[in-house]
Design a protein around this motif. Structure first.
Motif, PDB file in Angstrom:
ATOM      1  N   ASN A1025       4.437  -8.365  10.266  1.00 54.49           N
ATOM      2  CA  ASN A1025       5.109  -7.311   9.493  1.00 54.49           C
ATOM      3  C   ASN A1025       4.361  -6.931   8.209  1.00 54.49           C
ATOM      4  O   ASN A1025       4.866  -6.149   7.412  1.00 54.49           O
ATOM      5  N   GLY A1026       3.197  -7.499   7.968  1.00 54.17           N
ATOM      6  CA  GLY A1026       2.399  -7.166   6.795  1.00 54.17           C
ATOM      7  C   GLY A1026       2.663  -8.042   5.591  1.00 54.17           C
ATOM      8  O   GLY A1026       2.037  -7.864   4.532  1.00 54.17           O
ATOM      9  N   ASP A1027       3.581  -9.026   5.701  1.00 55.67           N
ATOM     10  CA  ASP A1027       3.832  -9.940   4.582  1.00 55.67           C
ATOM     11  C   ASP A1027       2.656 -10.907   4.429  1.00 55.67           C
ATOM     12  O   ASP A1027       2.010 -11.290   5.421  1.00 55.67           O
ATOM     13  N   ASP A1046       6.897 -10.454   0.396  1.00 55.22           N
ATOM     14  CA  ASP A1046       7.282  -9.316   1.222  1.00 55.22           C
ATOM     15  C   ASP A1046       7.501  -8.048   0.397  1.00 55.22           C
ATOM     16  O   ASP A1046       8.193  -7.131   0.833  1.00 55.22           O
ATOM     17  N   LYS A1048       5.389  -5.764  -0.381  1.00 55.63           N
ATOM     18  CA  LYS A1048       4.680  -4.626   0.163  1.00 55.63           C
ATOM     19  C   LYS A1048       3.875  -5.053   1.370  1.00 55.63           C
ATOM     20  O   LYS A1048       3.657  -6.248   1.602  1.00 55.63           O
ATOM     21  N   ASN A1049       3.406  -4.078   2.140  1.00 51.92           N
ATOM     22  CA  ASN A1049       2.531  -4.333   3.285  1.00 51.92           C
ATOM     23  C   ASN A1049       1.138  -4.633   2.753  1.00 51.92           C
ATOM     24  O   ASN A1049       0.479  -3.770   2.161  1.00 51.92           O
ATOM     25  N   ASP A1052      -2.755  -2.786   3.918  1.00 54.47           N
ATOM     26  CA  ASP A1052      -2.700  -1.358   3.623  1.00 54.47           C
ATOM     27  C   ASP A1052      -4.060  -0.753   3.295  1.00 54.47           C
ATOM     28  O   ASP A1052      -4.148   0.384   2.837  1.00 54.47           O
TER      29      ASP A1052
END
Length: 1260
Positions: A1025-1027, A1046, A1048-1049, A1052
């Motif tokens: 999930n990008g964490d 968590d 933000k991603n 990116d």
């Protein structure tokens, strides 16, 4: 032909060499006869006398007649004593005494002179010194030599100060001799004509000498026309003298043949001004009064004969105008008008430098108010002030504070008001209402009296400072002499019958092209766009070397360098390559490979190199450097460097000294030798250069020229390419210099009685001294230089106070800087002092500088004559204990180390730089002392560069990894001595520090994984999930602790920074310097037997949690930067190994840069620079030229360059392949040296087709 209106030309001379020598010799005649003792009583006059026995006639030196000298009725600053010498005399000295046997004497006075007894001019000792120091008692004689001398008939002594216990009293004598000359009076329509003597030859020396005086600001003094169209014109414009010379060598004037020079100012003051034009060959000196300009000119002057036409008289008419000087803002002149008149009118002329000041006020009757005429921002404003009404304004003129005479005519009648400025009716206005203007009868010029006088005069912008003349009220001229004598009006702080204006911008004391502007009392310098700062634009805003920039913490880039600091050379732009040493890179216009054909000794080829700096700038830069070098590559095929028969050179180069050099790259300055000759590996052992073998195959002589005195290369000459198949080519690299000889030049002073001495410091008008010091002593003198009365001294007065003291003739002054902390902390501190005509200043380190304004109209010349003492004084007392480094005086460095070698009590050099400069070593770099300076050891840092500030970054392709193995198996660790041993074995790792940066768009991803032999591990991953997750497993029997971010991603594509610090069971995590968290671990407090660190994909299966396993299988795709685990830097070990390391790289891992694109990352990082082409970005912290502002433009340019390079490589490959087949057919075998040279040459030369058979070709 025009002529100067009302001008008087004195002795216009054209002399041959012999005549001029006689004139020079004639200047040595004696001219010191006493002139006063032979004068009659009638030759003396004064403003007043105390009694008949105190009259002016008793003022002869050493006489006791009457009361024993002159004393006025009242002692004030408006009294004067005057002598009439009977005719114009040359006065070379004056002497004064007080009144005989009395308490009456003058302590300071002004000396004025005049030809007519009117329009007096003040004599100045220096450009700003008006007054003379007088007597300290009644009978001693104070004598002054006048340089330059005065040539006038009348002299006037004006007392300024006198004995406070007595009154004014003077006896005087002047010394000199007769001065006679022929004069001619011109009325503006007449002229003197000189006709050429066609039979005479041009002399070796040409002289034009004349003196003139005039009240007019414009006119032609002299015009000479030659036979070939050459001419000389001497013309007065706005009170300045212009010399125009056209050599006549071109039919139309050009910038090369027409010379225009300007000297002098305010020359329309009705006083004599001397002009001298001297020419010897092409050197011409143009002198006006005491100001001289030198230049080179072409053409010749001719002898002339004299004739005249028009209304010419050979006698000198005298102007009857009486000027008045308003000396201060408190000055005023009150003149009566005609009370009750129904009109108000006044005319006058004025000149000033001030932008604002009251010119005229007149109180009005009936209307109840006043009429104000004043300057505001250089414009004339006429204001009618009436209580209860808005003021009525008229504005006229612009720039009226230019020092020129301006005429004003004011008229107010009934309800109509007008003003005329310089003959132009500026504007007129009718007042509202039926009120009529009536004068109250008093006109106030220049200012208002104190309120105690009961005047209603208003002065909104302060008093006028300047000169006025030709004052008329109601069309009647005002007799200012009557005002001076007290029979008309009243005044305060005026100087009547003299205009005391002076041009404070002549000469221009603003240095380095600073623009001078002035007011009545002082001048100002505008230093904008000069590269210099300070009151007189003396101090350079740029450093003197790349070394200096480096030790301010600057990185590689383009910088302005000012090699001589505050000296005359301008700064210039170059590239600084900041490696362990700072390299200065100076480019030129001939960096391309150049081929030469079809030359012989009668038809040589010459290639010239123009650098980005002048010869003087290059010399200063090279002299300052510790080492300089320049790579010169010379390719040859049947092209020799030396003639075999007679040993004469066939090719050579010319350096800075304009001497022919016949040694080539890599060789010492031995004639006709090359690198191979010194190393003994030339292709033909009987020659000292490869090219002299004269073979029909490409070879070369290449290397670095490093003899500083000969650099840089300015020209290369080739003469042996005229034979069949003969050819040569050359390529010259940029001039490279490193180090700064002055920056670390230091001396250690071990006793208070020790010092270094140097020649006298000459900084008469501008002086700056800068140096570093460090000490543990509480006081001591850094530097001292003495004169007869003048001196300068810089000292540590107390542990926290540095003091600069000096005297230039106005009495001693002191400036001190006090620090909140002590200076005797054994760290380097920087001191800079400056003294100029405007002020003196002192700055220490970054503390607030202290300044001391120079006294108005005081002495300005610093006159020293003793030796310069460094580290002590002439008395050997209060000497300095400690180190002094990088001592510079007016931009010139003093070699402390060389002088210290031969001086007892002083040692060259000084250790201990890391205490001051260690903070420059960043990111875990360690400061290491050097003999001169220091270096940063980046061994245990994830960074590199001179200050360990350059990140080591890598791009990871799909499936790639970097593995750092601390130990292959557990048993080896027990006997290991490597740095990695501290991570495993019997030791328990209770803390670690981890730092890195990353950029990626893939999730999941494994960023970092640390494993142990006990199945403990640490993983840093990006989840699906990008964490961002940090997983610690410090106990093999428990689940890992997870720290999850968590907010933000993290996948990116942006650059992110991660820092992890663990202390036993407590973990501190910081993400991007803003997200911070502290976590307590439950799985354990110690890491046992660390095995390896993995970046990217995990290649072997381990007992790890599912999330880590998923990320480990995906690996990492993107950029990792500055990875560090405590003192281990795996990327540095993989990409820039300095010694063997247990590192394994799999897949595609290449050195790259993780720096964010413009606008995507707040934390900017250094960009990498190429030392080969020196085309890095320019440092934004410095004033730079043509800074790169568009990253998109850069990217576009890079793409274009890459495409171009690929095309070139393809073309080269095809060409090399064709040439290789050809050479295989023609020649079976060549030597290794020839093959190497030919390969290099082909890759550069054979890109283009050799169709053009010109002498010179360029290849890209």
């Amino acid at each position: 032909m025009g002529s100067i209106t009302g001008a008087v030309l004195k002795t216009l001379l054209l002399l041959s060499t012999q005549n001029w020598n006689r004139v020079i010799a004639g200047n040595s005649y004696d001219c010191d006869e006493p002139l006063v003792s032979t004068l009659s009583q009638a030759s003396f006059s004064s403003s007043s006398e105390l009694s008949s026995s105190h009259g002016a006639g008793f003022a002869r030196l050493n006489r006791r007649d009457g009361a024993g000298g002159w004393s006025p009725l009242v002692s004030n600053k408006y009294q004067w004593l005057q002598i009439d010498l009977g005719e114009r005399m040359e006065t070379t000295a004056v002497a004064t005494q007080g009144g005989y046997g009395s308490s009456n004497w003058v302590t300071s006075y002004l000396l004025m002179f005049s030809d007519s007894g009117r329009n007096w001019k003040q004599y100045r000792q220096e450009d700003s010194i008006w007054g003379f120091s007088g007597n300290a008692n009644a009978d001693s004689v104070v004598y002054y030599r006048l340089q330059p001398s005065i040539k006038a008939r009348f002299l006037r002594f004006i007392p300024l100060e006198w004995n406070p216990r007595g009154r004014i009293g003077m006896r005087i004598e002047v010394f000199g001799c007769a001065y006679r000359s022929e004069v001619v009076d011109l009325d503006g329509k007449s002229s003197l004509l000189y006709r050429f003597d066609q039979n005479s030859l041009s002399p070796v020396k040409d002289i034009i000498s004349l003196k003139f005086k005039t009240m007019q600001s414009d006119g032609i003094l002299l015009h000479r026309q030659g036979q070939n169209g050459d001419h000389i014109t001497l013309e007065l414009r706005r009170g300045r003298l212009f010399l125009l010379i056209n050599s006549g060598e071109a039919k139309l004037p050009s910038t090369h043949t027409l010379i225009s020079l300007t000297l002098g100012s305010l020359l329309d003051d009705q006083h004599w001004h001397s002009v001298l034009i001297q020419r010897v060959g092409q050197q011409v000196n143009f002198t006006v009064d005491e100001h001289r300009h030198r230049f080179h000119a072409q053409g010749e002057f001719s002898f002339l004969d004299l004739d005249y036409e028009g209304n010419v008289s050979f006698s000198c008419s005298q102007s009857q105008s009486v000027p008045v000087t308003f000396l201060s803002p408190r000055s005023y002149l009150a003149l009566p008008g005609f009370s009750g008149e129904d009109k108000l009118s006044a005319t006058f002329q004025f000149r000033t430098w001030n932008k604002a000041g009251l010119l005229l006020f007149s109180e009005l009757q009936l209307v109840s108010g006043g009429l104000l005429l004043f300057l505001n921002d250089g414009k004339l404003k006429l204001n009618l002030h009436q209580p209860g009404k808005l003021p009525s304004d008229i504005t006229a003129g612009v720039g009226l504070n230019d020092g020129q005479w301006h005429s004003i005519s004011l008229s107010a009648k009934r309800n109509h008001l007008s003003v005329v400025v310089d003959g132009q009716v500026a504007s007129a206005a009718s007042f509202l209402g039926p009120e009529q203007i009536y004068s109250s009868g008093t006109y106030y010029f220049g200012g208002c009296p104190d309120n105690s006088f009961g005047s209603k005069c208003k002065n909104p912008l302060g008093g006028f400072q300047g000169c006025m003349r030709l004052i008329s009220i109601s069309n009647k001229a005002v007799d200012l002499i009557s005002v001076q004598q007290g029979s008309l009006g009243n005044f305060s702080d005026l100087q009547i019958d003299s205009c005391g204006i002076t041009d404070r911008c002549l000469p221009n004391y603003c240095e380095h092209g600073g623009e001078c502007s002035q007011s009545w009392n002082t001048f100002h310098c505008n230093c904008a766009n000069t590269g210099y700062t300070g009151a007189t634009c003396h101090n350079s805003i740029y450093e003197q070397s790349c070394e200096s920039y480096k030790h301010r913490g600057n990185t590689s880039g383009f910088y302005y360098i000012d090699s001589d600091g505050s000296g005359p050379l301008e700064p210039f732009l170059l590239y600084c390559n900041m490696t362990e040493t700072a390299w200065t890179v100076i480019q030129h216009n001939g960096s391309d490979l150049t081929r030469v054909r079809n030359t012989n000794p009668e038809n040589p080829y010459a290639g010239f190199f123009e650098y980005v700096a002048s010869v003087e700038q290059l010399q200063a830069t090279i002299n300052l450097a510790e080492h300089c070098e320049q790579e010169l590559t010379y390719y040859c095929k049947k092209s020799r460097l030396v003639n075999k028969q007679d040993g004469s050179p066939l090719s050579w180069w010319v350096g800075r000294t304009n001497e022919t050099q016949t040694y080539w790259g890599g060789s010492l300055p031995d004639p006709q030798k090359c690198t191979c000759g010194l190393e003994g590996n030339c292709i033909d052992s009987q020659y000292y250069c490869n090219c002299d073998a004269d073979r029909n195959e490409w070879t070369n002589d290449t290397g670095f020229l490093s003899y500083k005195e000969h650099l840089p290369v300015r020209k290369i000459v080739v003469t042996d390419t005229g034979r069949p198949h003969s050819e040569a080519a050359y390529k010259l690299g940029p001039l490279l210099c490193r180090g700064d000889r002055s920056f670390w030049n230091s001396a250690s002073f071990n006793t208070e009685a020790s010092y270094l001495h140097f020649p006298t410091f000459h900084g008469e008008l501008s002086a700056d001294v800068s140096f570093f010091f460090k000490t543990t002593a509480s006081s001591g003198v850094f530097l001292e230089n003495l004169g007869i009365t003048d001196f300068i001294r810089i000292e540590l007065r107390s542990p926290a106070v540095v003091t600069f003291s000096f005297d230039v003739g106005n009495g001693p002054f002191e400036i001190s800087v006090q620090s909140p902390t002590h200076f005797n902390d054994n760290q380097w501190h920087h001191v800079r002092v400056e003294r100029n005509m405007k002020e003196a200043s002192l700055q220490v380190d970054q503390l607030l500088p202290k300044t001391q304004p120079a006294p108005a109209d005081g002495h300005v010349l610093l006159q020293l004559n003793s030796q310069l003492f460094v580290g002590g004084t002439a008395t050997r007392q209060r000497g300095f204990l400690g180190c002094i480094r990088s001592l510079q005086l007016n931009g010139m460095s003093l070699d402390l180390e060389e002088r210290a070698k031969v001086t007892p009590g002083v040692e060259p050099g000084c250790r201990g730089h890391c205490s001051s400069y260690g903070k420059l070593c960043q990111n875990g770099g360690k400061c290491r002392e050097k003999l001169s300076g220091f270096s940063c050891d980046c061994t245990f840092s994830a960074y590199t560069g001179p200050f360990c500030s350059k990140e080591i970054s890598a791009y990871f392709g799909s499936g790639s990894s970097v593995i750092y193995n601390f130990q292959e198996n557990y048993s080896l660790s027990k006997n290991s001595s490597s740095h990695a041993a501290s991570f495993h074995g019997d030791m328990k790792l209770s803390r670690e520090m981890i730092k890195f940066s990353f950029r990626t768009t893939r999730a999941p991803s494994l960023l970092l994984y640390v494993s142990s032999f006990y199945k403990e591990y640490l993983s840093v991953i990006i989840a699906k999930n990008g964490d961002l997750q940090i997983r610690y497993k410090l106990n093999r029997y428990q689940e890992p602790d997870v720290v999850n971010f968590d907010f933000k991603n993290m996948a990116d594509g942006q650059l992110h920074h991660v820092e992890i610090n663990r202390e036993e069971g407590v973990v501190f995590v910081e993400i991007d310097e803003n997200a911070k968290r502290q976590v307590h671990l439950s799985s354990g407090t110690e890491f046992s037997a660390v095995r390896s660190l993995v970046l990217g994909r995990i290649l072997e299966h381990s007992d790890i949690d599912q999330e880590t396993a998923l990320a480990g299988a995906q690996g990492f795709l993107g950029c990792l930067s500055a990875v560090q685990l405590s003192h281990v830097a795996p990327l540095k070990a993989a990409l820039q190994p300095s010694h063997p390391a247990p590192i394994t790289v799999s897949g595609h891992v290449t050195e790259s840069s993780c720096v964010a694109q413009a606008g995507t990352d707040a934390t900017s990082r250094e960009r990498t620079h190429s030392f080969a082409d020196h085309s890095g970005t320019r440092d934004d912290r410095e004033p730079l030229a043509n800074a790169i502002r568009s990253d998109s433009a850069v990217i576009g340019g890079l793409i274009a360059v890459v495409i171009f390079i690929l095309l070139c490589i393809a073309a080269i490959a095809v060409r090399i392949y064709q040439q290789k087949r050809l050479y295989k057919r023609n020649e079976a075998k060549r030597s290794e040296n020839v093959d190497s040279a030919e390969a290099v040459l082909k890759s550069e030369l054979n890109i283009q087709s050799a169709v053009n058979e010109n002498q010179k070709e360029y290849f890209f």
